[in-house]
Design an enzyme around this catalytic site. Structure first.
Site, PDB file in Angstrom:
ATOM      1  N   HIS A  21       0.948  -1.166   0.000  1.00 40.59           N
ATOM      2  CA  HIS A  21      -0.005   0.061   0.000  1.00 40.59           C
ATOM      3  C   HIS A  21       0.762   1.476   0.026  1.00 40.59           C
ATOM      4  CE1 HIS A  21      -3.272  -2.713   2.202  1.00 40.59           C
ATOM      5  NE2 HIS A  21      -3.555  -2.236   0.815  1.00 40.59           N
ATOM      6  N   LYS A  45     -16.921  -5.954   5.100  1.00 38.30           N
ATOM      7  CA  LYS A  45     -15.994  -7.006   5.127  1.00 38.30           C
ATOM      8  C   LYS A  45     -15.471  -7.150   6.775  1.00 38.30           C
ATOM      9  CE  LYS A  45     -12.479  -6.563   1.266  1.00 38.30           C
ATOM     10  NZ  LYS A  45     -11.174  -6.169   1.193  1.00 38.30           N
ATOM     11  N   ARG A  94      -1.930  -5.677  -8.545  1.00 38.99           N
ATOM     12  CA  ARG A  94      -0.790  -6.652  -8.366  1.00 38.99           C
ATOM     13  C   ARG A  94      -0.873  -7.625  -9.657  1.00 38.99           C
ATOM     14  NH1 ARG A  94      -3.100  -7.495  -2.353  1.00 38.99           N
ATOM     15  NH2 ARG A  94      -5.028  -6.599  -3.561  1.00 38.99           N
ATOM     16  N   SER A 132      -3.093  -7.835   2.708  1.00 38.23           N
ATOM     17  CA  SER A 132      -3.215  -7.548   4.076  1.00 38.23           C
ATOM     18  C   SER A 132      -3.767  -8.863   4.538  1.00 38.23           C
ATOM     19  CB  SER A 132      -4.534  -6.531   4.270  1.00 38.23           C
ATOM     20  OG  SER A 132      -3.951  -5.241   3.905  1.00 38.23           O
TER      21      SER A 132
HETATM   22  P1  ADP Z   1      -9.749  -3.133  -0.920  1.00 39.51           P
HETATM   23  O1  ADP Z   1     -10.635  -3.812   0.089  1.00 39.51           O
HETATM   24  O2  ADP Z   1     -10.346  -1.770  -1.424  1.00 39.51           O
HETATM   25  O3  ADP Z   1      -9.487  -4.269  -2.152  1.00 39.51           O
HETATM   26  P2  ADP Z   1      -6.954  -3.270   0.091  1.00 39.51           P
HETATM   27  O4  ADP Z   1      -6.739  -2.653   1.429  1.00 39.51           O
HETATM   28  O5  ADP Z   1      -7.060  -4.714   0.082  1.00 39.51           O
HETATM   29  O6  ADP Z   1      -8.534  -2.398  -0.033  1.00 39.51           O
HETATM   30  O7  ADP Z   1      -6.394  -2.551  -1.049  1.00 39.51           O
HETATM   31  C1  ADP Z   1      -6.551  -1.033  -1.103  1.00 39.51           C
HETATM   32  C2  ADP Z   1      -5.663  -0.879  -2.754  1.00 39.51           C
HETATM   33  O8  ADP Z   1      -4.557  -1.198  -2.830  1.00 39.51           O
HETATM   34  C3  ADP Z   1      -6.264  -1.700  -3.796  1.00 39.51           C
HETATM   35  O9  ADP Z   1      -6.229  -0.933  -5.274  1.00 39.51           O
HETATM   36  C4  ADP Z   1      -5.368  -2.732  -3.991  1.00 39.51           C
HETATM   37  O10 ADP Z   1      -5.378  -3.479  -5.174  1.00 39.51           O
HETATM   38  C5  ADP Z   1      -4.153  -2.110  -3.474  1.00 39.51           C
HETATM   39  N1  ADP Z   1      -3.069  -2.875  -2.953  1.00 39.51           N
HETATM   40  C6  ADP Z   1      -2.928  -3.641  -2.016  1.00 39.51           C
HETATM   41  N2  ADP Z   1      -1.860  -4.309  -1.727  1.00 39.51           N
HETATM   42  C7  ADP Z   1      -1.193  -3.973  -2.602  1.00 39.51           C
HETATM   43  C8  ADP Z   1       0.071  -4.346  -3.181  1.00 39.51           C
HETATM   44  N3  ADP Z   1       0.875  -5.200  -2.552  1.00 39.51           N
HETATM   45  N4  ADP Z   1       0.680  -3.778  -4.207  1.00 39.51           N
HETATM   46  C9  ADP Z   1      -0.099  -2.865  -4.899  1.00 39.51           C
HETATM   47  N5  ADP Z   1      -1.251  -2.626  -4.610  1.00 39.51           N
HETATM   48  C10 ADP Z   1      -1.819  -3.021  -3.398  1.00 39.51           C
END
Ligand code: ADP
Length: 161
Positions: A21, A45, A94, A132
């Site tokens: 992130h 969620k 990703r 996460s």
């Molecule tokens: P959501 O529930 O909205 O997907 P996340 O916290 O899982 O929330 O992710 C928020 C954003 O960050 C999303 O666009 C996700 O694809 C991106 N993201 C999460 N982890 C990574 C990572 N390791 N590399 C790049 N982008 C990421």
């Protein structure tokens, strides 16, 4: 002609924030005049950390980015984007697995808010497999997550598990 201020919005669950992130936040920060990183507070969620904790982790780990504002919101993403006058929504991509869902959401969001651009950023390849949920699983099994999350998050995970 005066340059238009670019306000960006990077939304997510951030449960908890990972180095993946933060990599995306840094890239988005380079593009914007102001970057809002916003925790989605909808209870759709099951989450480990409260909204306040997730906001706090983000505040502590983005202090070096002067144009960042941390917040949280309930409800529709595009409504929040409109509210803060964001012209761009950033999402991280990703592996290809993210693509279909993100592409669909981007088209839906753009049809709900014509003025918005959805911008996909690609992280450093070190973070391509980082999520996460994977971090929470490793932490639960008492694995070392220090290379994947900021120290403040690692400490919080260690406290829980
Ligand atoms: P959501 O529930 O909205 O997907 P996340 O916290 O899982 O929330 O992710 C928020 C954003 O960050 C999303 O666009 C996700 O694809 C991106 N993201 C999460 N982890 C990574 C990572 N390791 N590399 C790049 N982008 C990421």
């Amino acid at each position: 002609m005066a340059k238009k201020t670019i306000i960006g919005l990077y939304p997510g669950s951030f449960d908890p924030v990972t180095n993946g992130h933060l990599d995306i936040a840094q890239r988005a920060h380079k593009i914007c005049d102001q970057l809002h990183i916003a925790v989605v507070a909808n209870p759709s969620k099951k989450v480990l950390f409260s909204v306040e904790e997730r906001v706090d982790f983000l505040k502590k780990t983005t202090r070096h980015l002067p144009k960042v504002v941390i917040s949280s919101f309930n409800g529709l993403l595009v409504d929040y984007a409109r509210h803060i006058k964001a012209g761009m929504i950033f999402r991280g991509l990703r592996a290809v697995a993210d693509f279909e869902y993100e592409f669909q959401m981007a088209l839906i969001n753009r049809s709900l808010y014509h003025g918005i651009e959805i911008v996909f950023l690609v992280p450093n390849e070190k973070f391509i497999f980082l999520s996460s949920s994977a971090i929470k699983e490793v932490a639960m099994l008492k694995g070392d997550v220090s290379g994947f999350v900021p120290a403040v998050v690692e400490k919080a995970l260690r406290k829980i598990y």
